[in-house]
Scaffold this motif. Structure first.
Motif, PDB file in Angstrom:
ATOM      1  N   ARG A   8       0.841  -1.213   0.000  1.00 49.28           N
ATOM      2  CA  ARG A   8       0.000   0.000   0.000  1.00 49.28           C
ATOM      3  C   ARG A   8       0.872   1.258   0.000  1.00 49.28           C
ATOM      4  O   ARG A   8       0.569   2.238  -0.696  1.00 49.28           O
ATOM      5  CB  ARG A   8      -0.934  -0.012   1.210  1.00 49.28           C
ATOM      6  CG  ARG A   8      -1.802   1.236   1.336  1.00 49.28           C
ATOM      7  CD  ARG A   8      -2.693   1.432   0.114  1.00 49.28           C
ATOM      8  NE  ARG A   8      -3.441   2.665   0.188  1.00 49.28           N
ATOM      9  CZ  ARG A   8      -4.631   2.772   0.780  1.00 49.28           C
ATOM     10  NH1 ARG A   8      -5.192   1.712   1.346  1.00 49.28           N
ATOM     11  NH2 ARG A   8      -5.255   3.925   0.814  1.00 49.28           N
ATOM     12  N   ASP A   9       1.963   1.236   0.787  1.00 53.80           N
ATOM     13  CA  ASP A   9       2.885   2.376   0.798  1.00 53.80           C
ATOM     14  C   ASP A   9       3.421   2.640  -0.599  1.00 53.80           C
ATOM     15  O   ASP A   9       3.466   3.782  -1.068  1.00 53.80           O
ATOM     16  CB  ASP A   9       4.068   2.116   1.742  1.00 53.80           C
ATOM     17  CG  ASP A   9       3.659   2.002   3.192  1.00 53.80           C
ATOM     18  OD1 ASP A   9       2.895   2.873   3.656  1.00 53.80           O
ATOM     19  OD2 ASP A   9       4.100   1.061   3.863  1.00 53.80           O
ATOM     20  N   GLU A  18       3.785   5.691  -5.640  1.00 50.83           N
ATOM     21  CA  GLU A  18       3.619   5.742  -7.093  1.00 50.83           C
ATOM     22  C   GLU A  18       2.631   6.850  -7.471  1.00 50.83           C
ATOM     23  O   GLU A  18       2.828   7.578  -8.453  1.00 50.83           O
ATOM     24  CB  GLU A  18       3.119   4.397  -7.624  1.00 50.83           C
ATOM     25  CG  GLU A  18       4.141   3.273  -7.612  1.00 50.83           C
ATOM     26  CD  GLU A  18       5.100   3.320  -8.805  1.00 50.83           C
ATOM     27  OE1 GLU A  18       5.087   4.331  -9.546  1.00 50.83           O
ATOM     28  OE2 GLU A  18       5.849   2.344  -8.965  1.00 50.83           O
ATOM     29  N   GLY A  19       1.566   6.969  -6.688  1.00 45.95           N
ATOM     30  CA  GLY A  19       0.602   8.027  -6.933  1.00 45.95           C
ATOM     31  C   GLY A  19       1.219   9.406  -6.785  1.00 45.95           C
ATOM     32  O   GLY A  19       0.923  10.321  -7.564  1.00 45.95           O
ATOM     33  N   VAL A  73       4.649  14.496   0.301  1.00 49.15           N
ATOM     34  CA  VAL A  73       5.679  13.498  -0.023  1.00 49.15           C
ATOM     35  C   VAL A  73       6.478  13.137   1.222  1.00 49.15           C
ATOM     36  O   VAL A  73       6.706  11.956   1.511  1.00 49.15           O
ATOM     37  CB  VAL A  73       6.605  14.030  -1.137  1.00 49.15           C
ATOM     38  CG1 VAL A  73       7.833  13.126  -1.287  1.00 49.15           C
ATOM     39  CG2 VAL A  73       5.852  14.114  -2.458  1.00 49.15           C
ATOM     40  N   HIS A  74       6.896  14.147   1.957  1.00 49.76           N
ATOM     41  CA  HIS A  74       7.679  13.876   3.164  1.00 49.76           C
ATOM     42  C   HIS A  74       6.898  13.002   4.143  1.00 49.76           C
ATOM     43  O   HIS A  74       7.438  12.036   4.697  1.00 49.76           O
ATOM     44  CB  HIS A  74       8.077  15.189   3.840  1.00 49.76           C
ATOM     45  CG  HIS A  74       9.295  15.818   3.255  1.00 49.76           C
ATOM     46  ND1 HIS A  74      10.566  15.492   3.645  1.00 49.76           N
ATOM     47  CD2 HIS A  74       9.442  16.756   2.283  1.00 49.76           C
ATOM     48  CE1 HIS A  74      11.449  16.204   2.957  1.00 49.76           C
ATOM     49  NE2 HIS A  74      10.786  16.978   2.119  1.00 49.76           N
ATOM     50  N   ALA A 126      13.532   5.440  -5.764  1.00 54.39           N
ATOM     51  CA  ALA A 126      14.483   4.608  -5.025  1.00 54.39           C
ATOM     52  C   ALA A 126      13.785   3.871  -3.890  1.00 54.39           C
ATOM     53  O   ALA A 126      14.054   2.686  -3.645  1.00 54.39           O
ATOM     54  CB  ALA A 126      15.626   5.463  -4.475  1.00 54.39           C
ATOM     55  N   VAL A 127      12.882   4.555  -3.195  1.00 53.15           N
ATOM     56  CA  VAL A 127      12.150   3.908  -2.097  1.00 53.15           C
ATOM     57  C   VAL A 127      11.238   2.822  -2.647  1.00 53.15           C
ATOM     58  O   VAL A 127      11.187   1.704  -2.118  1.00 53.15           O
ATOM     59  CB  VAL A 127      11.350   4.955  -1.291  1.00 53.15           C
ATOM     60  CG1 VAL A 127      10.421   4.253  -0.293  1.00 53.15           C
ATOM     61  CG2 VAL A 127      12.298   5.899  -0.561  1.00 53.15           C
TER      62      VAL A 127
END
Length: 219
Positions: free
Chosen positions: A111-112, A117-118, A140-141, A191-192
């Motif tokens: 889910r993360d 991606e969204g 984002v943060h 990257a994440v």
């Protein structure tokens, strides 16, 4: 109206105190409540559509986070933005932001990764309006912090990101590179999502260093 109720006027989930906190915090961080401006819990409660109890609970939390300050017999005020604190804030963020990025790359669930991606898609379509970019940067943060699965690290970084963002907003009209700064998140998010912890940490480190350098260039 009590703070244990989990529904509220369009401000997301959590208790009413949580919702009031998010709404007031957003106003303080983006300087819609100006530094030094008095804070009246009755007026804020009326504006947000809450009772005074959840607003007071939210204000206590915001005082702990140094976004507001209370003086006996004088009242409560939005804190001034202290440019002298930039170095102290950056010292903490230079250590913790790379750690959070690395942990997010290793721990993010399905889910993360979908949420990230969204956000990548939002970055691609983002306007150049300052207010929109600031809110996207904050979103984002917070998504990255949540993906660490460490609530203590998440809370700490939200606090310091709020303080850093107030400084950013203070100089918004003098920082033409805002769009580029926010779009730096694209490679970090990738990257994440890809689980590359080392690259994520390096990108986060560079992002924080770039933020401090940009501010120092205009003060």
């Amino acid at each position: 109206m009590t703070s244990s109720t989990v529904t509220g006027p369009g401000l997301g989930g959590g208790t009413l105190a949580d919702q009031a906190y998010r709404s007031i915090s957003d106003r303080l961080v983006t300087l819609r409540i100006h530094p030094g401006e008095p804070i009246n819990d009755e007026w804020i409660a009326a504006e947000l559509g809450f009772g005074r109890t959840p607003v007071r609970e939210a204000l206590k939390r915001l005082e702990h986070e140094r976004l507001i300050v209370s003086y006996p017999r004088r009242g409560t005020f939005a804190t001034e933005v202290q440019i002298a604190d930039l170095g102290h804030i950056s010292e903490v963020r230079k250590q913790l932001e790379p750690l959070a990025a690395s942990m997010a790359a290793q721990r993010a669930g399905e889910r993360d990764r979908q949420d990230l991606e969204g956000l990548l898609a939002e970055l691609a379509d983002a306007s150049d309006r300052g207010a929109d970019l600031i809110r996207l940067d904050m979103t984002v943060h917070r998504a990255l912090y949540a993906a660490t699965r460490n609530p203590y690290l998440e809370d700490t970084l939200i606090r310091y990101d709020n303080l850093a963002t107030r400084i950013w907003c203070l100089f918004l009209d003098r920082l033409p590179g805002l769009a580029g700064h926010v779009h730096e998140h694209g490679p970090l998010l990738r990257a994440v999502i890809d689980g590359d912890a080392e690259k994520a940490a390096d990108l986060a480190s560079g992002h924080v260093a770039g933020f401090e350098a940009a501010i120092r260039s205009v003060i």
